[in-house]
Structure formats: C-alpha cells, structure tokens
Write a protein that holds these residues in place. Structure first.
Motif, mmCIF file in Angstrom:
data_model
loop_
_atom_site.group_PDB
_atom_site.id
_atom_site.type_symbol
_atom_site.label_atom_id
_atom_site.label_comp_id
_atom_site.label_asym_id
_atom_site.label_seq_id
_atom_site.Cartn_x
_atom_site.Cartn_y
_atom_site.Cartn_z
ATOM 1 N N ASP A 31 72.511 -3.802 14.510
ATOM 2 C CA ASP A 31 72.311 -2.786 16.595
ATOM 3 C C ASP A 31 72.101 -1.496 16.783
ATOM 4 O O ASP A 31 72.578 -1.547 17.583
ATOM 5 C CB ASP A 31 74.107 -3.869 16.950
ATOM 6 N N GLY A 32 71.611 -0.815 15.440
ATOM 7 C CA GLY A 32 71.270 0.260 15.257
ATOM 8 C C GLY A 32 72.705 1.482 15.349
ATOM 9 O O GLY A 32 72.389 2.325 16.317
ATOM 10 N N ARG A 33 73.953 0.933 15.181
ATOM 11 C CA ARG A 33 74.861 1.538 14.495
ATOM 12 C C ARG A 33 74.932 2.899 14.061
ATOM 13 O O ARG A 33 74.239 2.316 12.433
ATOM 14 C CB ARG A 33 76.204 1.034 14.939
ATOM 15 N N SER A 34 75.685 3.713 13.999
ATOM 16 C CA SER A 34 75.010 5.219 12.588
ATOM 17 C C SER A 34 77.014 4.176 12.309
ATOM 18 O O SER A 34 77.685 4.386 12.614
ATOM 19 C CB SER A 34 75.769 6.409 13.208
ATOM 20 N N ILE A 35 76.762 3.972 11.029
ATOM 21 C CA ILE A 35 77.443 3.514 9.773
ATOM 22 C C ILE A 35 77.561 4.428 8.817
ATOM 23 O O ILE A 35 76.757 4.866 7.900
ATOM 24 C CB ILE A 35 77.015 1.940 9.169
ATOM 25 N N LEU A 36 78.916 4.507 8.716
ATOM 26 C CA LEU A 36 79.329 5.876 7.124
ATOM 27 C C LEU A 36 80.241 4.978 6.267
ATOM 28 O O LEU A 36 81.408 4.194 6.994
ATOM 29 C CB LEU A 36 80.169 6.948 8.017
ATOM 30 N N VAL A 37 80.028 5.112 5.033
ATOM 31 C CA VAL A 37 81.163 3.782 4.527
ATOM 32 C C VAL A 37 81.704 4.745 2.863
ATOM 33 O O VAL A 37 80.727 6.019 2.347
ATOM 34 C CB VAL A 37 79.923 2.646 3.376
ATOM 35 N N LEU A 38 82.591 4.748 3.447
ATOM 36 C CA LEU A 38 83.305 6.188 2.192
ATOM 37 C C LEU A 38 83.922 5.158 0.593
ATOM 38 O O LEU A 38 84.180 4.367 1.019
ATOM 39 C CB LEU A 38 84.226 6.435 2.953
ATOM 40 N N GLU A 39 83.219 5.803 -0.125
ATOM 41 C CA GLU A 39 84.041 4.526 -1.194
ATOM 42 C C GLU A 39 84.591 6.339 -2.362
ATOM 43 O O GLU A 39 84.308 7.058 -2.370
ATOM 44 C CB GLU A 39 82.909 3.817 -2.172
ATOM 45 N N ALA A 121 71.877 -2.483 2.894
ATOM 46 C CA ALA A 121 73.320 -1.983 3.533
ATOM 47 C C ALA A 121 72.152 -1.014 3.715
ATOM 48 O O ALA A 121 72.705 0.019 4.508
ATOM 49 C CB ALA A 121 74.584 -2.048 3.376
ATOM 50 N N THR A 122 71.110 0.409 2.851
ATOM 51 C CA THR A 122 70.729 0.867 3.008
ATOM 52 C C THR A 122 69.518 1.350 2.912
ATOM 53 O O THR A 122 68.780 2.139 3.284
ATOM 54 C CB THR A 122 71.463 2.710 1.522
ATOM 55 N N SER A 123 68.567 0.225 3.078
ATOM 56 C CA SER A 123 67.293 0.052 3.309
ATOM 57 C C SER A 123 67.104 0.000 3.813
ATOM 58 O O SER A 123 67.720 0.622 5.694
ATOM 59 C CB SER A 123 67.114 -1.425 2.428
ATOM 60 N N GLU A 124 65.835 1.130 4.407
ATOM 61 C CA GLU A 124 65.362 1.372 5.933
ATOM 62 C C GLU A 124 63.839 0.366 6.412
ATOM 63 O O GLU A 124 63.527 0.386 7.113
ATOM 64 C CB GLU A 124 63.796 2.470 4.965
ATOM 65 N N ASN A 125 64.600 -1.060 5.470
ATOM 66 C CA ASN A 125 63.505 -2.029 5.631
ATOM 67 C C ASN A 125 64.174 -3.097 5.934
ATOM 68 O O ASN A 125 63.564 -4.415 6.108
ATOM 69 C CB ASN A 125 62.762 -2.660 4.372
ATOM 70 N N MET A 126 65.294 -3.231 6.809
ATOM 71 C CA MET A 126 65.965 -3.720 7.335
ATOM 72 C C MET A 126 66.515 -3.764 8.755
ATOM 73 O O MET A 126 66.470 -2.155 8.958
ATOM 74 C CB MET A 126 67.700 -4.234 6.343
ATOM 75 N N PRO A 127 66.753 -4.274 9.939
ATOM 76 C CA PRO A 127 66.666 -3.929 10.983
ATOM 77 C C PRO A 127 68.018 -2.603 11.568
ATOM 78 O O PRO A 127 68.669 -3.175 10.412
ATOM 79 C CB PRO A 127 67.347 -5.530 12.094
ATOM 80 N N GLY A 128 67.637 -2.370 12.234
ATOM 81 C CA GLY A 128 68.924 -1.373 12.513
ATOM 82 C C GLY A 128 68.175 -0.103 11.503
ATOM 83 O O GLY A 128 67.949 0.842 11.031
ATOM 84 N N LEU A 341 81.284 -8.516 17.864
ATOM 85 C CA LEU A 341 81.056 -6.529 18.289
ATOM 86 C C LEU A 341 79.476 -6.087 18.499
ATOM 87 O O LEU A 341 79.356 -5.319 18.903
ATOM 88 C CB LEU A 341 80.616 -5.645 17.546
ATOM 89 N N SER A 342 78.591 -7.105 18.721
ATOM 90 C CA SER A 342 77.809 -7.191 19.434
ATOM 91 C C SER A 342 77.655 -5.824 20.475
ATOM 92 O O SER A 342 76.694 -5.457 21.217
ATOM 93 C CB SER A 342 76.950 -8.486 18.985
ATOM 94 N N GLY A 343 78.375 -6.725 21.477
ATOM 95 C CA GLY A 343 78.406 -5.721 23.023
ATOM 96 C C GLY A 343 79.723 -4.503 22.896
ATOM 97 O O GLY A 343 79.373 -4.013 23.944
ATOM 98 N N ILE A 344 79.880 -4.234 21.553
ATOM 99 C CA ILE A 344 81.111 -2.449 21.264
ATOM 100 C C ILE A 344 79.964 -2.141 20.852
ATOM 101 O O ILE A 344 78.537 -1.725 20.305
ATOM 102 C CB ILE A 344 81.345 -3.172 20.540
ATOM 103 N N ASP A 345 80.091 -0.412 22.437
ATOM 104 C CA ASP A 345 79.105 0.770 21.246
ATOM 105 C C ASP A 345 80.320 1.484 22.062
ATOM 106 O O ASP A 345 80.910 1.731 21.728
ATOM 107 C CB ASP A 345 77.961 0.496 22.012
ATOM 108 N N SER A 346 79.299 2.888 20.948
ATOM 109 C CA SER A 346 80.334 3.938 20.930
ATOM 110 C C SER A 346 80.769 4.631 22.554
ATOM 111 O O SER A 346 81.997 4.640 22.391
ATOM 112 C CB SER A 346 79.236 5.684 20.788
#
Ligand SMILES: Cc1cc2nc3c(=O)[nH]c(=O)nc-3n(C[C@H](O)[C@H](O)[C@H](O)COP(=O)(O)OP(=O)(O)OC[C@H]3O[C@@H](n4cnc5c(N)ncnc54)[C@H](O)[C@@H]3O)c2cc1C
Length: 429
Positions: A31-39, A121-128, A341-346
């Motif tokens: 859904d085009g969200r900005s996602i940060l994964v902390l590892e 998760a990090t590919s440019e070739n997946m949606p979003g 969560l499809s209807g949830i945004d910032s």
C-alpha cells in the motif's frame, strides 16, 4: 502522547528481521507505506538448518508473488510424512495430498527462505515501496502509545504502527504486556532440547537401508520415535542437503541457552541415539558440526497489542517445533496485518490504529494459541513402553492447521461458529 516531529518518522517500524518481520514488511509494503525494519544482528549469518512452510503459509506466500525470489533457491515439495519405530520399521506413511488446502508443504534451507523474504521486502520490483532494513540496530523498548521505538545506541524512531517481531526474547513484548496479568512473561524451558544437524548429501556414504524403508533423496519428511527421543529429518535445497532435528529430554532444564548456536560434541548425539538404526547414526556421524538448542516456548499472553504496537511471530506465540508451524504462523500473522491495516495510513488516529490491531488479535489469537497448545501435546513421549509402536497420529491436527484462507476468512468462520453455538444453546433452553 502526541507524535514528536523531531524524531525520524515512518508509517511502520518493524522490530526484528526474522521470518515474521520480513514477511510483515512484504505484506505491508503493497500500500505504499514507508517501512523501517530494525534488526539487532548484522544479518550476515542465518542459521544453517532446514525449515518447512505448511500449506496454510505456502498459500499466502504464493499470493505475494514471491516466485522470482524463491525459484532459484531450489525449494522442494514435501510428498509424504513417514513414521518409523527405533527398529527402523515403517509404522505409517501419510501421503501429503495437499490439493484440498490449495498449496503444498514446502521444504527450504532456512538461509534461502530468509534471503528470499529479504529480497522481496527490499526489491524495487515488488508492488509499493521497498522496506529499509537497518542492521546492528537493536531496540531496547518502546512507547506503545506514541509509537516510539528506542534503540540501544540512544536514538529513537517513530512509527504510526510498531510491529514487534523480535522473537522469543522480545523487548517489545515486555512493553505490550506491561500492566496486564502476563507482565513479566518470559520464554520457558519445555523439557526438550534439539540437536540440529545439516549434511551435504553427496558427502554421505551409501547407507545400508532398503529404499522402501528410507530413501535419502526422496522429498519426504521422516520421523523416528522411541526411548523419549525422536529424529525428524528430510532433504532440502533441491536434494543437495539433508537436515536432522534430534529431540531429546533437556539435559539442563534450568540452564540458559536458547541460542541456536550452542556447539555440542558429535559423540554426545551418537550416544543419545545409540538405540536408533545404524543408518541414521551414520548420517549423523557425517555432521560437520552439531548444535544443541534448548527448546523454549511461551504461555499464551493476555494480549498481543497495546496502543500502536502489535506482537507477531515468536514474540507473540513462540511454540515448540513439533508441528513445524512456528514460521507458518508468522506468515499468517503478516497476512493478517495486510488484511486489516489496508485502511490505515499516517493520518489515522491512534484509536483507529489500535482498533484495527485489536481486530487482528481477535482474528489470530485463538488459532495461534491452540496451535501452540497442540505443539506441546505433540511433544509428549510418543512410543509404547517397549518402543515397538509409535503412538502419534500425524493427521490429527492437519485439517485444523492447514485449512486456512487468510485472517478475514478465519474471523468470519469464527463468527459463524459462535452464532451456531448461540443458536444451539438457545434451542436447548
Ligand atoms: C528445532 C526447530 C525446528 C523448527 N522447524 C520449523 C519448521 O520446520 N517450520 C516452521 O514453520 N517453524 C519451525 N520452527 C519455528 C520457527 O523457526 C520460528 O517459529 C520462526 O522462525 C519465528 O520467526 P520470528 O521471526 O518470529 O523469530 P526469530 O526467527 O527469532 O527472529 C527474530 C529476529 O529479531 C531480531 N531481534 C531480536 N531482538 C531484537 C531487538 N531487541 N531489536 C531488533 N531486533 C531484534 C533477531 O536477531 C532475529 O533476527 C522451528 C523451530 C525449532 C526450535
């Protein structure tokens, strides 16, 4: 608490880049969200072991169009589940006819599955939008209401949603369950430990066992049970590798050591399994190294959500590996995030966010907790007193575990079952 603007902002902050965290990133990026994964770790060494995804999870992964990332990893379709006694006699062979569940049971090298999830998760070739993974970034805790995650280097980041996917020793869990009756819940020893062995099939000598009893290259899972021990084994990576998980009563039930990586001497495994068929011990004896892992799980928590935070995967419902459902339940959690969560945004208020997180918990809690309980049941000693008969029914939980079509469908099935029970009670009154 209001969201502070000076702190780095993300739509979603996922803590932990294991199977649960990466699957959540794939599920939520659409859904085009900005996602940060902390590892916490440097992520350059995933455990060398095999892992299976059950039909309930394979179906979800298929729906994410992961083929470009998975195909090159040589996944294998598991064809059968076979049970042998310690004399090496076949007790049951259950063909895994999974067409009724809409997907196969798949066998992966754990590194390969993890790599494919990370790439997707990090590919440019997946949606979003591709997720950003920040390694060597351990979280020390969070503020569930404001969505702030605190890092061990003293910095913090903020997300509209925090996903706690930081495994069985979760730091996020401590915050989510603070003030509930589960406060202070920790991973508990289950009385079981597992030796984990991975060998290259080409390096094995010819085994002295008839093919109808055991065939090294057959795409099947074999379990041998007896003397309070069991070996679960099968091939992986297109038949290049062979993996064994060897369960024993925990030699050190009160000791520390939940790590995958507690080296163990080979002689110790061979001694523990001396009553098992020679050909199995021959496979074991080719192990380049052996690790002993104390198996822990957690009791069901009172909740998995607080404010803007939700727990998934082992952080929420760590379970024994006896049904091979741990990773599969993590994938189900990720799909539930996507569905609810499809209807949830910032711009969504904290009340709106929390209402959807609560809906996810309502849809997932009973099912995951029951599979946790089934996994404990399946861990009970399963051989007759004379060790000649195996008293396990591999089909017992198959229908419940694998007949799954996503969290929204499951929530609907739950509602229908409750309505039916209500009507039956009313009719009896
Ligand atoms: C012997 C055995 C065999 C198994 N076999 C199977 C199987 O065949 N099929 C199956 O479905 N499941 C299996 N499982 C279970 C499965 O491995 C787990 O349930 C699954 O991997 C859970 O994933 P997770 O992402 O929740 O946790 P983890 O894999 O533990 O990942 C958590 C991640 O979070 C990171 N992290 C931890 N703390 C922090 C922090 N404070 N800040 C940032 N990052 C942090 C960790 O470094 C890690 O990368 C098996 C388990 C065992 C014990």
């Amino acid at each position: 608490m209001a969201i502070r603007s000076e702190v780095e902002q993300w739509d979603v902050v996922i803590v932990g880049a294991g199977i649960a965290g990466l699957a959540a990133a794939i599920a939520l990026r659409k859904d085009g969200r900005s996602i940060l994964v902390l590892e916490k770790s440097s992520m350059n060494k995933e455990v060398g072991a095999l892992i299976s995804l059950q039909p309930n999870a394979s179906k979800i992964v298929d729906g994410w169009n992961m083929q470009p990332f998975l195909a090159e990893k040589k996944p294998m379709v598991d064809e059968a589940f076979r049970l042998l006694n310690v004399e090496g006699k076949l007790q049951v062979e259950m063909k895994l006819n999974t067409s009724q569940f809409g997907a196969d049971r798949m066998l992966y090298h754990r590194q390969d599955l993890h790599d494919a999830l990370r790439q997707a998760a990090t590919s440019e070739n997946m949606p979003g939008s591709p997720a950003v993974i920040r390694t060597s970034s351990g979280a020390t805790g969070c503020d569930c209401e404001s969505g702030t995650v605190y890092l061990s280097n003293g910095s913090s980041v903020q997300g509209s949603i925090i996903v706690g996917a930081d495994g069985i020793r979760s730091a996020i869990r401590d915050e989510v369950i603070k003030g509930t009756t589960s406060e202070g819940s920790k991973a508990i020893p289950t009385g079981l430990s597992a030796y984990r062995i991975l060998v290259e099939i080409d390096k094995l000598p010819k085994l002295d066992v008839p093919e109808d009893v055991f065939d090294l290259k057959r795409s099947a899972t074999t379990m041998i049970v007896g003397h309070d021990k069991r070996v679960i084994m099968g091939p992986g990576r297109g038949g290049e590798m062979f993996g064994l998980v060897c369960l024993v009563p925990d030699p050190n039930p009160n000791g520390e050591g939940t790590s995958w990586n507690n080296p163990a001497p080979l002689g110790e495994v061979l001694e523990a399994f001396k009553a098992f068929p020679t050909w199995v011990r021959e496979i074991m004896s080719q192990a380049p190294d052996v690790a002993l892992w104390q198996l822990r799980d957690i009791d069901p928590l009172t909740t998995w959500t607080k404010g803007r935070a939700i727990l998934i995967g082992d952080a929420a419902h760590a379970m024994l590996p006896t049904q091979g459902q741990g990773a599969s339940q993590s994938i189900e959690d990720a799909e539930a995030l996507q569905a609810f969560l499809s209807g949830i945004d910032s711009k969504s208020s904290s009340e709106e966010v929390h209402a959807q997180l609560q809906a996810i918990v309502s849809a997932r809690y009973e099912r995951a907790s029951l599979i946790q309980a089934y996994s404990r049941l399946q861990a009970k000693p399963a051989a007759s007193k004379d060790n000649k008969t195996v008293q396990l029914n591999p089909q017992e939980f198959m229908e419940y575990n694998c007949n799954y079509s996503g969290a929204k469908d499951w929530a609907k099935r739950q509602r229908e079952a409750e309505e039916m029970a209500y009507k039956q009670t009313a009719a009896r009154a």
